[in-house]
Design a protein around this motif. Structure first.
Motif, mmCIF file in Angstrom:
data_model
loop_
_atom_site.group_PDB
_atom_site.id
_atom_site.type_symbol
_atom_site.label_atom_id
_atom_site.label_comp_id
_atom_site.label_asym_id
_atom_site.label_seq_id
_atom_site.Cartn_x
_atom_site.Cartn_y
_atom_site.Cartn_z
ATOM 1 N N MET A 144 34.165 -15.172 -10.176
ATOM 2 C CA MET A 144 34.107 -15.879 -11.675
ATOM 3 C C MET A 144 35.434 -16.474 -12.141
ATOM 4 S SD MET A 144 31.895 -12.954 -13.642
ATOM 5 C CE MET A 144 31.911 -13.753 -15.251
ATOM 6 N N ARG A 145 36.732 -15.801 -11.699
ATOM 7 C CA ARG A 145 37.750 -16.249 -11.967
ATOM 8 C C ARG A 145 38.399 -17.831 -11.344
ATOM 9 N NH1 ARG A 145 39.445 -10.955 -10.279
ATOM 10 N NH2 ARG A 145 40.811 -11.876 -8.708
ATOM 11 N N THR A 155 33.947 -10.629 -9.437
ATOM 12 C CA THR A 155 34.837 -11.124 -10.777
ATOM 13 C C THR A 155 35.774 -12.165 -10.089
ATOM 14 O OG1 THR A 155 36.174 -9.217 -10.247
ATOM 15 C CG2 THR A 155 34.712 -8.864 -11.806
ATOM 16 N N LEU A 190 34.579 -20.201 -12.083
ATOM 17 C CA LEU A 190 34.089 -20.393 -13.391
ATOM 18 C C LEU A 190 35.473 -20.469 -14.530
ATOM 19 C CD1 LEU A 190 30.992 -18.199 -13.338
ATOM 20 C CD2 LEU A 190 31.269 -20.697 -12.986
ATOM 21 N N GLN A 191 36.543 -19.892 -13.858
ATOM 22 C CA GLN A 191 37.922 -19.731 -14.809
ATOM 23 C C GLN A 191 37.596 -18.656 -15.901
ATOM 24 O OE1 GLN A 191 36.805 -23.300 -13.789
ATOM 25 N NE2 GLN A 191 37.822 -22.603 -12.016
ATOM 26 N N LYS A 192 36.746 -17.859 -15.560
ATOM 27 C CA LYS A 192 36.531 -16.795 -16.702
ATOM 28 C C LYS A 192 37.062 -15.380 -16.173
ATOM 29 C CE LYS A 192 33.709 -19.138 -19.070
ATOM 30 N NZ LYS A 192 34.217 -19.610 -20.496
ATOM 31 N N ILE A 193 37.971 -14.627 -17.207
ATOM 32 C CA ILE A 193 38.450 -13.422 -16.886
ATOM 33 C C ILE A 193 37.406 -12.366 -17.404
ATOM 34 C CG2 ILE A 193 40.142 -11.994 -17.184
ATOM 35 C CD1 ILE A 193 41.207 -14.286 -15.485
ATOM 36 N N THR A 194 37.251 -11.295 -16.715
ATOM 37 C CA THR A 194 36.411 -10.394 -17.426
ATOM 38 C C THR A 194 37.149 -8.946 -17.830
ATOM 39 O OG1 THR A 194 35.747 -9.083 -15.283
ATOM 40 C CG2 THR A 194 34.511 -10.950 -16.102
#
Length: 226
Positions: free
Chosen positions: A126-127, A123, A130-134
């Motif tokens: 990804m942060r 994660t 990919l600049q994605k929060i899960t």
């Protein structure tokens, strides 16, 4: 329960005293210890428990040039460590058990766990990349509202159980801190990470023994880690 005036390594010795005085009949103490220093202190003091040192996985570093804000600006002991590294000309410090601590831990029969951190590894990438929060990030940041050491204590017990060192459904003492040292201690019920949310044999927070009164939490992207 002990509530510390502030977070950070200044509380390490008192956390160890709390663990030493704990009256529960537990067989294991799980210590989140990046360099092995805190685990070594516990193993030197507490002789009647099985000590497990959970450290960081391969590929994690402190980026010294990014350590001028966040926790390293607010907690005196962390700022002191950063300044020490700067004086030595260090720019990147591996998050590993030190060469000095490794043989001492082995001599004291401390078992070492090094693996993927359940709520952090993929994660974080990804942060960062990919600049994605899960949803896992939300769960982790919610636990950090109690203290960063609460999140890390849980992760450390999951890692030690996944590694086969601790059985499932076992009461254990677990401790961690805010980046370095110790400021949080829990009694936890172990499980494998695959059973985290199992209705009966899943993970449980049992008793909070110590925490900082007001936690200081890293930014979700944690610029000083790479």
């Amino acid at each position: 329960m002990k509530v510390f005036e502030r977070p950070g390594p200044v509380n390490t010795d008192e956390v160890i005293e709390i663990l030493e005085d704990a009256s529960l009949e537990v067989n294991y103490i799980v210590v989140a210890s990046i360099t092995g220093g805190s685990a070594l202190k516990i193993a030197e003091r507490i002789k009647n428990k099985r000590i497990i040192c959970v450290t960081c996985p391969q590929g994690m570093y402190w980026e010294v040039n990014e350590m001028d804000k966040d926790l390293f600006a607010e907690i005196p002991e962390l700022k002191e460590k950063r300044d020490e590294w700067i004086k030595k000309g260090l720019k990147r410090v591996p998050m590993n058990i030190t060469e000095e601590n490794m043989p001492k831990l082995k001599e004291l029969n401390v078992e070492i766990v090094r693996g993927t951190i359940p709520l952090f590894g993929p994660t974080f990438s990804m942060r960062l990349h990919l600049q994605k929060i899960t949803s896992i990030d939300i769960m982790a940041k919610t636990l950090e509202l109690i203290s960063p050491g609460t999140l890390v204590s849980m992760e450390s017990v999951l890692m030690a159980t996944d590694a086969g060192i601790i059985p499932e459904d076992e009461l254990v003492l677990a401790c961690a801190g805010t980046e370095m040292g110790l400021d949080t201690a829990w009694v936890l019920k172990s499980c494998a990470s695959a059973n985290l949310f199992h209705p009966s044999k899943g993970f449980r927070f049992v008793e909070l023994l110590a925490k900082p009164g007001i936690a200081l939490n890293p930014d979700i992207n944690i610029e000083y880690l790479r």
